[in-house]
Design a protein around this motif. Structure first.
Motif, short mmCIF file in Angstrom:
data_model
loop_
_atom_site.label_atom_id
_atom_site.label_comp_id
_atom_site.label_asym_id
_atom_site.label_seq_id
_atom_site.Cartn_x
_atom_site.Cartn_y
_atom_site.Cartn_z
N PRO A 179 -46.33 26.51 60.15
CA PRO A 179 -45.94 25.45 59.25
C PRO A 179 -46.90 24.25 59.18
O PRO A 179 -47.14 23.84 60.05
N GLY A 180 -47.01 23.82 57.96
CA GLY A 180 -48.07 22.77 57.86
C GLY A 180 -49.50 23.01 57.73
O GLY A 180 -50.06 22.11 57.41
N PHE A 181 -49.73 24.37 57.84
CA PHE A 181 -51.08 24.88 57.85
C PHE A 181 -51.87 24.43 56.52
O PHE A 181 -51.22 25.00 55.60
N LEU A 219 -50.99 25.72 52.63
CA LEU A 219 -50.39 24.72 51.72
C LEU A 219 -51.05 24.69 50.09
O LEU A 219 -50.42 24.72 49.16
N ALA A 220 -52.32 24.60 50.52
CA ALA A 220 -53.24 24.77 49.40
C ALA A 220 -53.03 25.93 48.39
O ALA A 220 -53.08 26.04 47.25
N ALA A 221 -53.13 27.06 49.09
CA ALA A 221 -52.93 28.44 48.36
C ALA A 221 -51.62 28.50 47.84
O ALA A 221 -51.62 29.16 46.82
N LYS A 222 -50.64 27.93 48.29
CA LYS A 222 -49.24 28.06 47.84
C LYS A 222 -49.38 27.19 46.44
O LYS A 222 -48.54 27.45 45.71
N ALA A 223 -50.00 26.10 46.54
CA ALA A 223 -50.07 25.21 45.48
C ALA A 223 -50.55 26.05 44.38
O ALA A 223 -50.21 26.00 43.18
N ALA A 237 -50.71 19.25 51.19
CA ALA A 237 -52.03 19.92 51.49
C ALA A 237 -53.11 18.79 51.81
O ALA A 237 -53.60 18.58 52.84
N TYR A 238 -53.00 17.72 50.80
CA TYR A 238 -54.00 16.63 50.95
C TYR A 238 -53.54 15.51 52.15
O TYR A 238 -54.31 15.25 52.76
N GLU A 239 -52.21 15.60 52.16
CA GLU A 239 -51.59 14.70 53.05
C GLU A 239 -52.14 15.26 54.52
O GLU A 239 -52.29 14.45 55.45
N ARG A 240 -52.06 16.38 54.88
CA ARG A 240 -52.46 17.03 55.90
C ARG A 240 -53.76 17.00 56.42
O ARG A 240 -54.20 16.60 57.51
N VAL A 241 -54.67 17.21 55.57
CA VAL A 241 -56.03 16.99 55.52
C VAL A 241 -56.69 16.83 54.27
O VAL A 241 -56.61 17.64 53.31
N LEU A 277 -59.04 16.84 52.08
CA LEU A 277 -60.32 17.39 51.69
C LEU A 277 -60.64 17.30 50.41
O LEU A 277 -60.00 17.20 49.25
N PRO A 278 -62.02 17.42 50.05
CA PRO A 278 -62.32 17.10 48.56
C PRO A 278 -61.70 18.13 47.53
O PRO A 278 -61.41 17.92 46.56
N ASP A 279 -61.58 19.55 48.29
CA ASP A 279 -61.10 20.43 47.23
C ASP A 279 -59.99 20.28 46.78
O ASP A 279 -59.43 20.50 45.75
N TYR A 280 -58.96 19.59 47.81
CA TYR A 280 -57.49 19.51 47.32
C TYR A 280 -57.41 18.24 46.49
O TYR A 280 -56.61 18.20 45.52
N SER A 281 -58.28 17.12 46.63
CA SER A 281 -58.20 16.08 46.00
C SER A 281 -58.63 16.44 44.42
O SER A 281 -57.93 15.87 43.50
N VAL A 282 -59.75 17.51 44.31
CA VAL A 282 -60.22 17.64 43.00
C VAL A 282 -59.14 18.51 42.30
O VAL A 282 -58.83 18.18 41.21
#
Length: 417
Positions: A227-229, A233-237, A256-260, A262-267
């Protein structure tokens, strides 16, 4: 390919219907336990290099679990201490090759992996780092040979996962799914992070062949296991976005962004906000991208993504091209060639862009983003027939391959019919 990947058919493990998206539980992960064990070994025998090797490996695993790149710097410190106690101890040499890969120091990683291979050519684990380094350097045939050797020595999760990626790169998307299923089946049930990672990767491979429901099942299973990986989370999004559930996609990208961060998630989050007309929120995410890349422990690690982001949004194109050009000097893989092609296209250097995108496509990879770039470059050069074919292929593979760029592909295709 001659990959001899054993495949067993079995029904997918059932995931309970109860809500799995709980907060990360307080129990210690396998990496936490290894870190504790390593500290105990070091305290008992501070002059034994093996304790520091154990600590380095545990910190690298914890970095993968959490996305906290700074832990790799701590792992490097532990390896430095190990080498100070024994300058030629084999395990530290092998860990160093893996660590260099995380820092994107690919030429050094390749040399380190070759050196370790020369010491123990029958250690299957060495061929993982060797395969990864060769792939990033764009030496694909030697990478295939290294992956094949790895499978022959020990057909396990690590070797199957590399087989899967190489099959995908060479256009064998169904074979990539088969190999990743084998990786999932071989995963250590005690290593929850590894099991979750494998299921996320299987989910992504299933998306590539259009099996969205099954892909989401695998991603849900990953979140149930771990949980919380952040990767799950990003793949689920993304899979929620593909299902036209934008609200849930936003929620999962935010988590996902709150967990980590990363630029990929922010973009992705910024692009999704932009598509939904939430421009102020999109701008906040876009403003974070440069800050994330240039700050702290991950500095330089996401240079390629930064160049692609700027090119996609027609920002700082000279800097984007400079980054892509510099990256290409030490990284010869098809995705670096693709980003360089896209930056050259945005700068109007179309003949150079064509040469670079041809290089990116030379393996026959069925990646809609590569095909989209080829189509846009072809259209700008006046090759309407080629552009139309590439854009059709991209959209046929995945009609929503990118939150914003897929719309541009459709609009361009409509104009050149």
């Amino acid at each position: 390919f001659s990959y001899r990947v054993a495949s067993k058919s079995r029904e997918l493990t059932h995931v309970p219907d109860k809500k799995w998206e709980m907060e990360v539980s307080s129990f210690a992960t396998p990496a936490d336990k290894l870190i504790g064990t390593a500290h105990a070994v070091i305290e008992k025998s501070p002059s034994d290099f093996r304790g520091f090797n154990l600590l380095a490996a545990a910190l690298m695993q914890k970095s993968r679990e959490t996305g906290d790149f700074a832990l790799n710097n701590k792992a490097e410190t532990a390896l430095t201490q190990s080498f100070s106690l024994s300058s030629d101890n084999y395990e530290a040499l092998k860990l160093r090759a893996k660590l260099l890969l995380t820092f994107h120091r690919f030429p050094e990683a390749l040399e380190a992996a070759k050196g370790v291979q020369a010491l123990r050519p029958d250690d299957h684990d060495v061929y993982g780092a060797l395969t990864d380094a060769l792939v990033e350097m764009g030496d694909y045939q030697p990478a295939v040979a290294a992956a094949q050797k790895m499978v022959d020595l020990r057909p396990d999760t690590a070797s199957y996962a590399r087989v899967s990626y190489l099959r995908y790169l060479h256009g064998d998307t169904e074979g990539a799914v088969t190999a990743m299923r084998a990786a999932v089946e071989a995963a250590n049930p005690q290593d929850l992070e590894s099991m979750a990672w494998c299921r996320v990767q299987l989910g992504r491979e299933l998306i590539n062949v259009g099996h969205l429901n099954e892909a989401e099942h695998e991603i849900d299973h990953a979140l149930f296991l771990f949980p919380g990986f952040h990767a799950a989370l990003a793949a689920k999004a993304y899979v929620r976005y593909l299902a036209h559930d934008s609200n849930q996609a936003v929620d999962y990208y935010e988590r996902a962004y709150e967990r980590v961060p990363l630029p990929d998630y922010s973009v992705a989050l910024g692009d999704l906000y932009s598509k939904l007309g939430r421009q102020d929120e999109a701008k906040k995410q876009y403003d974070l991208v440069d800050f994330i890349e240039r700050s702290g422990a991950i500095q330089g690690t996401y240079s390629r993504q930064l160049a692609l982001f700027w090119a996609n949004h027609d920002q700082r194109l000279d800097e984007a091209l400079a980054i892509a050009t510099n990256e290409r000097r030490t990284r010869g893989d098809i995705y670096t060639a693709d980003v360089l092609a896209w930056c050259l296209y945005k700068k109007g250097r179309l003949d150079e862009a064509k040469a670079s995108i041809d290089e990116a496509l030379h393996l026959g990879t069925h990646d809609p983003l590569l095909l989209y770039h080829a189509g846009m470059i072809g259209n700008a050069r006046g090759d309407r027939r080629g552009a139309r074919n590439y854009l059709k292929q991209a959209l046929a593979l995945n009609s929503d391959f990118d939150i914003l760029q897929a719309d541009i592909a459709r609009q361009t295709l409509a104009k050149i019919k």
